[in-house]
Design an enzyme around this catalytic site. Sequence first.
Site, short mmCIF file in Angstrom:
data_model
loop_
_atom_site.label_atom_id
_atom_site.label_comp_id
_atom_site.label_asym_id
_atom_site.label_seq_id
_atom_site.Cartn_x
_atom_site.Cartn_y
_atom_site.Cartn_z
N GLU A 263 8.42 5.31 27.08
CA GLU A 263 7.86 6.30 26.14
C GLU A 263 6.85 5.64 25.21
O GLU A 263 7.20 4.63 24.59
CB GLU A 263 8.98 6.96 25.34
N HIS A 281 10.08 13.91 23.94
CA HIS A 281 11.27 13.45 23.21
C HIS A 281 11.40 14.16 21.85
O HIS A 281 11.35 13.52 20.79
CB HIS A 281 11.24 11.93 23.03
C1 MLT Z 1 18.49 10.17 18.82
O1 MLT Z 1 18.85 9.20 19.47
O2 MLT Z 1 18.98 10.48 17.74
C2 MLT Z 1 17.37 11.02 19.32
O3 MLT Z 1 17.03 10.71 20.64
C3 MLT Z 1 16.19 11.00 18.45
C4 MLT Z 1 15.81 9.62 18.05
O4 MLT Z 1 15.92 8.70 18.82
O5 MLT Z 1 15.42 9.45 16.91
#
Ligand code: MLT
Length: 317
Positions: A263, A281
């Site tokens: 990503e 995401h």
């Molecule tokens: C998480 O792990 O809380 C979500 O994927 C969002 C993020 O990584 O900030």
Amino acid sequence: MPDILITENIRGAAVDALAKQFDVSIQPDLWRDAAELAKQASEARALIIRNQTQMNAELLAACKKLIVVGRAGVGLDNVDVAAATKAGVLITSTPDQNAISVAELALGMMLSLARFLPAGDADTKAGNWNRMRFLGTELYGKTLGIVGAGKIGFLTARRAQAFGMKVLAYDPFISRDNIHLFELNAELVSLEELLSRSDVVSCHLPSTPQTAKLLNADCFARMKPNATFINTSRGEVVDEDALLHALQSKTIAGAALDVRAVEPPVTSELEKLPNVLLMPHVGALTREAQDRVTVAVCEDVARVLEGKPALNAVNRV
Ligand code: MLT
């Protein structure tokens, strides 16, 4: 030098309140520059990070006064918890605060795939009126397979049940008498059985060495040809080449991905397929979830700096 260094874009009333009590420095882009980050973090007693800051052994070694790292979110793939524990640094996270938002996105993806929402929208805006091209399917009466039956998987399944879906779950870490399964009246099955019986497979797995590319060519081959695949958890759990092949060869009917192995992703053939819905995401990115996450992470960091126990500690130091 600040007490608390915020290395990503984390703001809001809770941060303002924290700044009244401690010396807080908010630097939304600091995670991009490892050398500058190490320099500024060297005297901080706390770091607050999201999912971009690489909290690795190197950075930990540069932090001379660090007591606590608050992870605003749930995934810990950017945090070397073992190295932090060794360095005596407590890690806290916000495990439940964004679960509803991720579950709602998974439901949105299920509906979008079943009714071709993005493709239908694009086609109609292009001036067409192709009603029969978008003959969809109902979720009602279909089977949802939850891969990973933690909080987000549970909340997704509960919402899917409101649409009349049956629920199967695969999770090697829970037993048949798990309270979530009981409440859902869900069947706990092997991954192979889940894949072959589900009309929608939704992934809710953490990224660990054990889950890396767990969803591979063999898995997609087991799915029904009219089934769809959704991943709102971590990109690393899916073999993207195998998924691409399964979609191109119509082994499965469609996929929706909020997360990718890399990503931002390296552009692949996935972006060109009409039966794929891609998002950048955003599962946890709702106003409500972000408010809750920020409150929770600020509260826990303040507690630790005041000598109180953390409410959501990930490790023991
Ligand atoms: C998480 O792990 O809380 C979500 O994927 C969002 C993020 O990584 O900030």
